[in-house]
Write an enzyme that holds these catalytic residues in place. Structure first.
Site, PDB file in Angstrom:
ATOM      1  NE  ARG A  17      -0.487  -1.293   4.737  1.00  0.00           N
ATOM      2  CZ  ARG A  17      -0.157  -0.594   5.811  1.00  0.00           C
ATOM      3  NH1 ARG A  17      -0.517   0.671   5.918  1.00  0.00           N
ATOM      4  NH2 ARG A  17       0.530  -1.150   6.790  1.00  0.00           N
ATOM      5  CE1 TYR A 144       8.875   7.026   9.895  1.00  0.00           C
ATOM      6  CE2 TYR A 144       9.121   9.416   9.930  1.00  0.00           C
ATOM      7  CZ  TYR A 144       8.791   8.254   9.263  1.00  0.00           C
ATOM      8  OH  TYR A 144       8.371   8.321   7.952  1.00  0.00           O
TER       9      TYR A 144
HETATM   10  P1  NDP Z   1       2.035   2.798   4.896  1.00  0.00           P
HETATM   11  O1  NDP Z   1       1.798   2.673   6.344  1.00  0.00           O
HETATM   12  O2  NDP Z   1       0.917   3.161   3.974  1.00  0.00           O
HETATM   13  O3  NDP Z   1       2.754   1.481   4.318  1.00  0.00           O
HETATM   14  C1  NDP Z   1       3.848   0.934   4.992  1.00  0.00           C
HETATM   15  C2  NDP Z   1       4.345  -0.248   4.209  1.00  0.00           C
HETATM   16  O4  NDP Z   1       5.457  -0.799   4.915  1.00  0.00           O
HETATM   17  C3  NDP Z   1       3.295  -1.349   4.087  1.00  0.00           C
HETATM   18  O5  NDP Z   1       3.395  -1.937   2.821  1.00  0.00           O
HETATM   19  C4  NDP Z   1       3.713  -2.329   5.168  1.00  0.00           C
HETATM   20  O6  NDP Z   1       3.392  -3.676   4.881  1.00  0.00           O
HETATM   21  C5  NDP Z   1       5.222  -2.175   5.138  1.00  0.00           C
HETATM   22  N1  NDP Z   1       5.859  -2.633   6.369  1.00  0.00           N
HETATM   23  C6  NDP Z   1       5.834  -2.079   7.600  1.00  0.00           C
HETATM   24  N2  NDP Z   1       6.545  -2.806   8.469  1.00  0.00           N
HETATM   25  C7  NDP Z   1       7.044  -3.867   7.779  1.00  0.00           C
HETATM   26  C8  NDP Z   1       7.841  -4.972   8.110  1.00  0.00           C
HETATM   27  N3  NDP Z   1       8.294  -5.189   9.349  1.00  0.00           N
HETATM   28  N4  NDP Z   1       8.155  -5.849   7.132  1.00  0.00           N
HETATM   29  C9  NDP Z   1       7.718  -5.682   5.876  1.00  0.00           C
HETATM   30  N5  NDP Z   1       6.927  -4.655   5.497  1.00  0.00           N
HETATM   31  C10 NDP Z   1       6.601  -3.760   6.440  1.00  0.00           C
HETATM   32  O7  NDP Z   1       3.206   3.879   4.805  1.00  0.00           O
HETATM   33  P2  NDP Z   1       3.669   4.907   3.671  1.00  0.00           P
HETATM   34  O8  NDP Z   1       3.399   4.363   2.332  1.00  0.00           O
HETATM   35  O9  NDP Z   1       3.181   6.231   4.051  1.00  0.00           O
HETATM   36  O10 NDP Z   1       5.242   4.888   3.970  1.00  0.00           O
HETATM   37  C11 NDP Z   1       6.189   4.234   3.139  1.00  0.00           C
HETATM   38  C12 NDP Z   1       7.556   4.766   3.510  1.00  0.00           C
HETATM   39  O11 NDP Z   1       7.577   6.174   3.314  1.00  0.00           O
HETATM   40  C13 NDP Z   1       7.929   4.536   4.969  1.00  0.00           C
HETATM   41  O12 NDP Z   1       9.282   4.210   5.066  1.00  0.00           O
HETATM   42  C14 NDP Z   1       7.645   5.880   5.609  1.00  0.00           C
HETATM   43  O13 NDP Z   1       8.420   6.087   6.747  1.00  0.00           O
HETATM   44  C15 NDP Z   1       8.020   6.815   4.480  1.00  0.00           C
HETATM   45  N6  NDP Z   1       7.439   8.143   4.569  1.00  0.00           N
HETATM   46  C16 NDP Z   1       6.089   8.343   4.595  1.00  0.00           C
HETATM   47  C17 NDP Z   1       5.574   9.618   4.705  1.00  0.00           C
HETATM   48  C18 NDP Z   1       4.111   9.908   4.709  1.00  0.00           C
HETATM   49  O14 NDP Z   1       3.750  11.092   4.942  1.00  0.00           O
HETATM   50  N7  NDP Z   1       3.246   8.956   4.518  1.00  0.00           N
HETATM   51  C19 NDP Z   1       6.452  10.789   4.798  1.00  0.00           C
HETATM   52  C20 NDP Z   1       7.855  10.474   4.749  1.00  0.00           C
HETATM   53  C21 NDP Z   1       8.309   9.190   4.639  1.00  0.00           C
HETATM   54  P3  NDP Z   1       1.962  -4.334   5.329  1.00  0.00           P
HETATM   55  O15 NDP Z   1       0.885  -3.475   4.709  1.00  0.00           O
HETATM   56  O16 NDP Z   1       1.987  -5.664   4.716  1.00  0.00           O
HETATM   57  O17 NDP Z   1       1.959  -4.293   6.819  1.00  0.00           O
END
Ligand code: NDP
Length: 238
Positions: A17, A144
């Site tokens: 996602r 974080y």
């Molecule tokens: P989401 O919460 O929408 O998605 C997070 C994703 O990471 C999911 O696919 C989830 O998998 C996966 N994930 C989390 N933990 C694990 C794990 N232990 N092993 C494997 N997969 C894992 O987050 P975003 O799309 O918003 O974030 C993506 C990246 O962007 C992150 O690194 C976040 O820190 C970074 N980011 C996001 C910002 C924002 O405003 N949204 C801003 C700046 C950076 P599953 O669904 O299967 O649990």
């Protein structure tokens, strides 16, 4: 696919996602062979392997599956990440270490595993998804922010180690993106945040994906060790 693009074998962690999914879809639309990792449920229409990035064994298994299906990983987007916010005085050690393990140590795990084949091929693209917070810091996000600034040192060191073998390593630092991660923010806090963004709005996941796609492209062949903000101007000056 245009004639500037070679079809590559791509792996995006956390592609179920949000930003990871948008990145996977964008790179697939560019004609690449794209795999994603997921924990809970796989998205439709993409090759997905189950993998918790906190487990070296699961990462090894995922790479074996991806290699068998689409060849050695040439482009790695290390995107999986979590938050577990809290003020310093109340943050438990397990909250700190879990966030660092998922966001930073996992990036080391996947980059190390991917670099093997990249070194052999003398070509590779590594992109790490950090955050504006990794540069500016944020109250309530010590774990974080530490993990996200750690990615910068990690990526730049890789850029120095592997640059001579045709491998680039870059960081994308998104600002505020509309995904599940930010959906829990209170409306008042959201409005306050948006007021501090020069472009006056939040980003879509696709806007982050477009920049990741550029960094993984042939066109970006001379870009390495960079930290590219995609934050509507939020982090300017840091
Ligand atoms: P989401 O919460 O929408 O998605 C997070 C994703 O990471 C999911 O696919 C989830 O998998 C996966 N994930 C989390 N933990 C694990 C794990 N232990 N092993 C494997 N997969 C894992 O987050 P975003 O799309 O918003 O974030 C993506 C990246 O962007 C992150 O690194 C976040 O820190 C970074 N980011 C996001 C910002 C924002 O405003 N949204 C801003 C700046 C950076 P599953 O669904 O299967 O649990």
């Amino acid at each position: 696919m245009d004639n500037q693009t070679t079809a590559r074998s791509v792996l995006v962690t956390g592609g179920s996602r949000g930003i990871g999914l948008a990145t996977a879809r964008t790179l697939a639309a560019h004609g690449h062979r794209v795999a994603i990792t997921y924990r809970s449920s796989p998205p439709e229409g993409l090759f997905a392997v189950r993998c918790d990035v906190t487990s070296t064994e699961q990462i090894e298994q995922a790479f074996l599956e991806v290699e068998a299906a689409q060849g050695p990983v040439e482009v790695l987007v290390s995107n999986a990440g979590i938050t577990d916010d809290g003020l310093l005085m109340r943050m438990s050690e397990s909250s700190f270490t879990t966030v660092v393990d998922t966001n930073l140590t996992a990036a080391y795990r996947v980059a190390k595993r991917a670099s093997r084949a990249m070194l052999k091929a003398r070509w590779g693209r590594l992109v790490f998804i950090s955050s504006v917070v990794g540069l500016s810091g944020a109250a309530g996000q010590i774990n974080y922010a530490a993990s996200k600034s750690g990615l910068i040192g990690l990526s730049r060191s890789i850029a120095r180690e592997l640059g001579g073998r045709g491998i680039t390593s870059n960081v994308v630092a998104p600002g505020y993106v509309d995904t599940d991660m930010t959906a829990t923010l209170a409306e008042a806090r959201r409005e306050e945040l948006v007021r501090s963004i020069p472009l006056g709005r939040t980003a879509t996941a696709e806007e982050i994906a477009a920049v990741v796609a550029f960094l993984t492209s042939e066109t970006a062949s001379y870009v390495t060790g960079a930290v590219l903000p995609v934050d509507g101007g939020l982090g300017m000056g840091h």
